[in-house]
Design a protein around this motif. Structure first.
Motif, short mmCIF file in Angstrom:
data_model
loop_
_atom_site.label_atom_id
_atom_site.label_comp_id
_atom_site.label_asym_id
_atom_site.label_seq_id
_atom_site.Cartn_x
_atom_site.Cartn_y
_atom_site.Cartn_z
N TRP B 76 0.83 -1.21 0.00
CA TRP B 76 0.00 0.00 0.00
C TRP B 76 0.86 1.26 0.00
O TRP B 76 2.05 1.19 0.28
N ARG B 77 0.22 2.36 -0.33
CA ARG B 77 0.87 3.66 -0.29
C ARG B 77 -0.04 4.65 0.42
O ARG B 77 -1.24 4.70 0.12
N ALA B 78 0.52 5.44 1.31
CA ALA B 78 -0.28 6.42 2.06
C ALA B 78 -0.42 7.70 1.24
O ALA B 78 0.36 8.64 1.37
N GLU B 79 -1.43 7.69 0.36
CA GLU B 79 -1.66 8.84 -0.52
C GLU B 79 -2.87 9.63 -0.05
O GLU B 79 -3.77 9.07 0.59
N HIS B 80 -2.89 10.89 -0.39
CA HIS B 80 -4.05 11.73 -0.08
C HIS B 80 -4.21 12.69 -1.26
O HIS B 80 -3.34 13.52 -1.51
N LYS B 81 -5.34 12.59 -1.94
CA LYS B 81 -5.49 13.34 -3.18
C LYS B 81 -5.64 14.84 -2.95
O LYS B 81 -5.50 15.62 -3.90
N PRO B 89 5.70 6.46 -0.42
CA PRO B 89 6.44 5.26 -0.80
C PRO B 89 5.67 3.98 -0.48
O PRO B 89 4.82 3.98 0.40
N GLU B 90 6.01 2.95 -1.23
CA GLU B 90 5.31 1.67 -1.09
C GLU B 90 5.65 1.01 0.25
O GLU B 90 6.80 1.02 0.68
N GLN B 91 4.63 0.46 0.90
CA GLN B 91 4.83 -0.20 2.20
C GLN B 91 4.40 -1.65 2.12
O GLN B 91 3.45 -1.99 1.42
N PHE B 92 5.09 -2.47 2.90
CA PHE B 92 4.83 -3.91 2.90
C PHE B 92 4.52 -4.39 4.32
O PHE B 92 5.00 -3.80 5.30
N HIS B 250 -6.58 3.74 15.20
CA HIS B 250 -7.47 3.92 14.05
C HIS B 250 -6.70 3.91 12.74
O HIS B 250 -7.08 4.52 11.76
N HIS B 251 -5.59 3.14 12.75
CA HIS B 251 -4.79 2.99 11.55
C HIS B 251 -4.73 1.52 11.17
O HIS B 251 -5.09 0.66 11.93
N LEU B 252 -4.22 1.30 9.97
CA LEU B 252 -3.79 -0.05 9.63
C LEU B 252 -2.41 -0.22 10.27
O LEU B 252 -1.53 0.62 10.10
N MET B 253 -2.23 -1.29 11.02
CA MET B 253 -0.92 -1.56 11.56
C MET B 253 -0.42 -2.82 10.87
O MET B 253 -1.14 -3.83 10.78
N ALA B 254 0.82 -2.78 10.40
CA ALA B 254 1.34 -3.92 9.65
C ALA B 254 1.30 -5.20 10.49
O ALA B 254 0.99 -6.27 9.98
N ASP B 255 1.60 -5.08 11.79
CA ASP B 255 1.60 -6.27 12.65
C ASP B 255 0.26 -7.00 12.60
O ASP B 255 0.20 -8.23 12.48
N GLU B 256 -0.82 -6.23 12.73
CA GLU B 256 -2.14 -6.86 12.77
C GLU B 256 -2.52 -7.42 11.39
O GLU B 256 -3.20 -8.44 11.30
N LEU B 257 -2.06 -6.74 10.36
CA LEU B 257 -2.32 -7.27 9.02
C LEU B 257 -1.61 -8.62 8.85
O LEU B 257 -2.16 -9.57 8.28
N VAL B 258 -0.39 -8.71 9.36
CA VAL B 258 0.36 -9.98 9.28
C VAL B 258 -0.39 -11.08 10.03
O VAL B 258 -0.43 -12.23 9.58
N ALA B 259 -1.02 -10.73 11.14
CA ALA B 259 -1.81 -11.73 11.87
C ALA B 259 -2.92 -12.27 10.98
O ALA B 259 -3.18 -13.48 10.95
N CYS B 260 -3.56 -11.39 10.21
CA CYS B 260 -4.63 -11.83 9.30
C CYS B 260 -4.05 -12.73 8.20
O CYS B 260 -4.66 -13.76 7.83
N VAL B 261 -2.88 -12.35 7.70
CA VAL B 261 -2.24 -13.16 6.66
C VAL B 261 -1.91 -14.55 7.21
O VAL B 261 -2.17 -15.58 6.57
N ALA B 262 -1.35 -14.58 8.42
CA ALA B 262 -0.98 -15.87 9.02
C ALA B 262 -2.21 -16.74 9.22
O ALA B 262 -2.19 -17.94 8.95
N ALA B 263 -3.29 -16.11 9.70
CA ALA B 263 -4.52 -16.88 9.91
C ALA B 263 -5.02 -17.47 8.60
O ALA B 263 -5.49 -18.61 8.53
N LYS B 264 -4.90 -16.68 7.52
CA LYS B 264 -5.38 -17.13 6.22
C LYS B 264 -4.50 -18.26 5.69
O LYS B 264 -5.00 -19.29 5.20
N LEU B 265 -3.20 -18.10 5.81
CA LEU B 265 -2.30 -19.11 5.26
C LEU B 265 -2.37 -20.41 6.05
O LEU B 265 -2.24 -21.50 5.50
#
Lengths: 278, 777
Positions: B76-81, B89-92, B250-265
């Motif tokens: 993702w990229r933190a853009e604001h129009k 910059p791109e984030q992983f 109230h943000h996306l935190m990469a750590d929590e997103l990784v938890a979702c990925v791990a649960a899915k995998l």
């Protein structure tokens, strides 16, 4: 922040504890109140293979109101120290100091032996032991030895304790009836580790002064030059206040630069001596 | 009337009894635990990651690195129009190739317990090549500084200017100018409950269910669906009890997103609870600004012009999805906003640094804008020999000034600054304080009094993120369901992390509908059950969700009365609902329970053609109104120990106007909590890094939060000028305490040390900083 795996041993007697230590001292750690060791384990800054819980050694929980001395068992908790009449009568310094140790929850678990054996340079009781000329009882299967406080503290988190030894008690010689005992420290918030602290013990008219400092070196220290200057000489107070700041050599610290700690000990000594003015 | 009553919140009692249900209290069958391998360096190249030993450890189920999850999750990229020039910059989810802040995760160990996961994390061997870290915005913007991101020419993430009038000419002509250089150090929100998540994936149904300690369940639902390529209706985000959030949740935190990925995998539930060290390292941070500002005065003390230069030490990336711009944006738009000057210029330079991501924490930017202006007003008054309180009163926007768009571009419907100041002066005897202050100074005791004026931007409208391109709702919807018993379930898109908005909404529904509080249950924090809404951020609950609840309650009331009128053969206009009963001129006809029973079980009895829905939905969205501005005044008194540098707050009072107040008890507590956070940033809280970008404050022994023992009593009073933009008339109230406290404390400290001819403009005011300012060290 979870502790690494360890074995847990719980001796019922001092002899049993010393026996365990003689076998496991190198890779074991004594646990009493757990107020210092548990955070270290959880941060994984310590990883002993065995914890030897001495919490059941009743003999180490006594305060002996002896002839010429008071002996405080290593398992005496800070709150017990604060409520002991014998301690309050003989060593008001300790009661003053205990009020600065953390918060009630910590004071109800933390022990004097744990604090001294941990040898945090900012701990209150180490400086008090220095000021009060305490002797520490160190016991092992090899026997018992008494070590003066000034020889007990060897550096940051370092003491004279050998790996197989247990600190079992602290013996404090009684002071004269005119003994002056004043403890003070500066902390940002109530219960915080002190940035610097000072324990003054002296006889009447500033005879035999002992000035112990905490938080300003790698261990609690005596301000010996200042002690010598002040002895029987309250008139030298202003010089002493200047000297004590120069006598110490605090380490660089990103939060509190050495100059700040020098300023604090000067302020603490000035305020302590002000209390003694008629 | 229930609105305006001091109704205690039910939830508080449950939480105080230890019966709360936070994410970590939830345990699911076959649940696994995560521990992250985090970068020890602020800037380094990842040369190799060897997971062999970790994978071999008993109890470890998987070890995942960027390579293993690359196909499972998007970047993702933190853009604001609205800020198209801002670098994004791109984030992983897990760092690829390069880590850019200490604590950035490079791998995750999934194991049977957190302890085993931590054992495994210690066995992951990463080969690092350390790179030069950039840790200071000034240095980051120098020509020779290493550039963090390959696709950028420099570390300048964004620069902008806000200008109105002719500032340059105004300063040239001005008789008196004061200038100060301010430093506001980095801190965070530090919620008592850390971040936490349980992610559960059911492969046969392609369904992701998440329990997360979070403020915005619908935003997370959208993000997880998009980043994990799941249909949105197959993602459900539930926020159970949340132990404080303050914006860091109230943000996306990469750590929590990784938890979702791990649960899915792995197709097993996965729990991640941040420990305190990783909270300090990897939570969203805030502030970290260096501000130089000037204020021009006429000889009589009229403020003529304000100029602000903000150097913003941001993190390694923009925060997602909201971006990190808001703090700089608020500072450049709000500084001096309470005052009636015509000439204003504010410059912003935002630099990426090798530090954790910086974003929105309570009162975004406000405390800085407020402290800068309020300090300059005091300095100007001192220079002119005027009373700083009277200088404020004379310069405040008031009366015919409204409605007004400020020189910084902020719309003010109405501000009650003079009223707040007058009220505050009835609560503290300033001449008496001055007299006592003079007497004590003779004894070497230094006390000071400081005033802080604030405006508070609340209830942000949908344009800001709507035009920005973010999927963030600023619209609120309320669903009311009349149960067959006559009790009411209220589903709101707002969420409650301890502030009590559930109770406020309950009060609105109770009054509007005419049923007792006890007959209403508010349900929130579930993206599958509750109507799409914004959750909690930017002080929006009372103003937006409250208005939506009012509308829904009006509709349900109309339907209940229509049914009753039909059954009773009465004119609906003559009927009313009072205390759960349908009445006509004070005479009871039937209970709401009877209407509900007939409505649900004997609907054939209801005449055709009348509105008879017993489940109703209404929405509220504002248009062409970016904010609702509240305002207020804070006065603090402190004592400064000039030998130790310790500052002791003595009194702190707040007079606040947030429009119509739903519940004075809860608003006062919000304000008090905010003041405590403000005092925290004024005196205690600081995330300190060394020059290499290593965090020095990784525990509560080093990062000092304000504790009850040091806090003064906080006296709170209110003026109530409702906004005319809604029927309810409420504005937000969550920023006020934090917005103004830093300025009041900073001014009080400076007032205390003024006789020593010293000033300080760096917060937190630590003892060494203060003694340095005093020339003692």
């Amino acid at each position: 922040m979870k502790a690494p795996d360890f074995d847990y041993l719980r001796p019922e007697t001092l002899a049993e504890a010393m026996d365990m230590l003689s076998r496991h001292g190198e890779d074991g750690a004594i646990i009493a109140g757990g107020q210092s060791l548990l955070p270290l384990l959880n941060f994984r800054l310590a990883g002993p293979e065995r914890l030897i819980d001495i919490g059941r050694l009743a003999a180490l929980k006594q305060i002996v109101d002896g002839d010429g001395f008071v002996e405080i068992g290593a398992l005496v908790r800070h709150c017990d120290l604060a409520s002991s009449e014998a301690v309050a009568r003989a060593f008001p310094l300790l009661r003053q100091a205990v009020g600065h140790i953390a918060h009630p929850a910590v004071r109800h678990r933390g022990t004097i032996g744990g604090s001294l054996a941990m040898a945090d340079p900012a701990a209150e009781l180490g400086a008090c032991c220095l000021a009060l000329e305490a002797e520490m009882s160190l016991q092992s299967v090899r026997g018992q030895r008494w070590v003066r406080a000034v020889d007990f503290f060897a550096g940051i988190y370092e003491t004279a304790l050998a790996p197989d030894e247990i600190l079992t008690a602290v013996r404090l010689p009684r002071r004269g009836p005119d003994s002056v005992q004043i403890f003070s420290e500066v902390a940002r918030r109530r219960g915080d580790f002190a940035i610097a602290g000072l324990a003054l013990v002296a006889d009447n008219h500033m005879a035999n002064p002992r000035l112990a400092l905490l938080g300003v070196a790698d261990r609690p220290i005596l301000a010996e030059k200042t002690m010598a200057l002040l002895a029987n000489n309250m008139a030298a107070a202003d010089q002493a206040i200047e000297l004590i700041g120069n006598e110490i050599d605090p380490a660089e610290d990103p939060a509190y630069p050495p100059a700040y700690r020098r300023q604090l000990v000067r302020t603490l000594l000035r305020r302590t001596l002000m209390e003694l003015l008629p | 009337m229930s609105i305006g009553a001091e109704v205690p919140r039910d939830r508080a009692k449950r939480l105080l009894l230890g019966r709360g249900r936070y994410v970590d209290d939830i345990s699911l069958p076959r649940m696994l635990h995560l521990a992250f391998v985090r970068s020890p360096y602020a800037h380094a190249r990842i040369e190799a990651v060897d997971c062999t030993d970790a994978r071999a450890l008993d109890g470890v189920v998987a070890v995942l690195t960027a390579a293993e999850i690359a196909d499972a999750v998007a970047s993702w990229r933190a853009e604001h129009k609205l800020f198209p020039a801002m670098a994004a910059p791109e984030q992983f989810a897990l760092a690829r190739d390069i880590v850019r802040w200490q604590g950035e995760a490079v791998a995750v160990v999934v194991a049977d317990s957190r302890a085993v996961a931590e054992d495994g994390a210690e066995l992951v061997a990463v080969t690092w090549h350390e790179l030069v870290a950039v840790t200071d915005a000034k240095k980051a913007l120098e020509r020779e500084a290493p550039v963090l991101h390959d696709d950028m020419d420099s570390n300048l993430a964004f620069t902008t200017e806000v200008a109105s009038g002719n500032t340059k000419a105004a300063f040239e002509k001005a008789d008196h100018v004061v200038e100060e250089h301010f430093r506001f150090h980095r801190h965070s929100g530090v919620s008592l409950e850390p971040r936490g998540i349980i992610a559960e994936f059911e492969p046969s149904e392609n369904r992701l269910t998440v329990h997360q300690s979070h403020q915005t369940p619908h935003q997370q639902q959208d993000l997880y669906a998009r980043l994990l390529s799941l249909p949105e209706h197959k993602v459900r985000v539930i926020c159970p009890d949340v132990g404080g959030a303050f914006g860091l949740k109230h943000h996306l935190m990469a750590d929590e997103l990784v938890a979702c990925v791990a649960a899915k995998l792995l197709a097993r539930p996965v729990k991640f609870i941040a420990d305190r060290l990783e909270s300090f390292l990897a939570d969203i941070h805030c502030r970290d600004h260096e501000v130089t500002a000037r204020m021009a005065f006429s000889p009589s003390g009229e403020i003529l012009a304000v100029e602000v230069d903000d150097l913003f030490n941001a993190g390694a990336y923009g925060q997602y999805p909201r971006t990190s711009i808001a703090e700089g944006n608020q500072i450049t738009r709000l500084t001096g906003a309470p005052y009636r000057h015509e000439h204003y210029t504010a410059n912003l330079r935002m630099a990426f640094l090798n530090k954790s991501i910086l974003g929105h924490i309570r009162s975004v930017g406000h405390p800085i804008a407020c402290a800068v202006a309020e300090r300059l007003v005091d300095m100007g008054a001192a220079k002119l020999g005027l009373d700083p309180i009277e200088v404020r009163r004379a310069n405040y926007l008031h009366g015919d000034d409204f409605p007004r768009t400020s020189v910084g571009g902020v719309e003010f419907e109405y501000l009650s600054l003079r009223g707040c100041l007058d009220k505050a002066l009835t609560m503290i005897d300033v001449p008496g304080f001055r007299e006592e202050q003079a007497n004590l100074r003779a004894k070497g005791i230094y006390r000071g009094l400081g005033v802080g004026t604030f405006v508070e931007l609340t209830a942000i409208g949908p344009e800001y993120y709507g035009q920005g391109g973010q999927h963030i709702s600023a619209q609120e919807t309320c669903l009311l369901r009349l149960e067959a018993s006559g009790d009411v379930r209220c589903y709101t898109g707002a969420t409650d992390q301890g502030q009590g908005i559930d109770t406020g909404i309950q009060q609105v529904v109770s009054d509007t509908l005419g049923v007792p509080l006890a007959a209403i249950e508010v349900i929130s924090g579930d993206s599958a059950l509750c109507p799409v809404g914004g959750g909690s951020w930017g002080s929006r609950g009372a103003a937006l969700a409250g208005e939506a609840a009012l509308r829904a309650a009006n509709t349900l009331r109309r339907n209940i009365l229509s049914i009753a009128a039909g059954l009773l053969q009465k004119d609906v206009a003559a009927l009313n609902i009072e205390d759960g009963t349908v009445v006509e001129a004070g005479i009871s006809h039937m209970t709401v329970a009877e209407v509900a029973r007939i409505g649900h079980f004997q609907p054939y009895a209801i005449p055709d053609g009348i509105p008879a829905d017993l489940t109703v939905v209404e929405r509220y969205a504002t248009k062409d109104r970016l904010f609702l501005a509240g305002n207020g005044v804070q006065i603090a008194t402190v004592e400064v120990d000039v030998d130790t540098g310790i500052v002791t707050p003595l009194r702190h009072l707040v007079v606040h106007d947030c429009g119509r107040i739903l519940n004075p008890l809860l608003v006062r507590e919000q304000v008090r909590g905010g003041v405590v956070q403000g005092i925290g940033s004024a005196l205690y809280e600081e995330l300190r890094y060394d020059d290499d970008g290593h965090l020095l404050t990784g525990s509560f022994a080093d990062y000092l939060v304000p504790m009850a023992g040091e806090m003064p009593d906080i006296e709170v009073a209110h003026l109530e000028n409702p906004t005319a933009t809604s029927e309810l008339g409420a504005k937000g109230a969550g920023e006020a305490g934090t917005a103004g406290a830093v300025s009041a404390i900073l001014n009080a400290v400076n007032d205390a040390i003024a006789p020593l001819e010293a000033t300080i403009a760096e917060v937190p005011v630590t003892p060494p900083r203060l003694l340095k300012a005093l020339g003692q060290i």
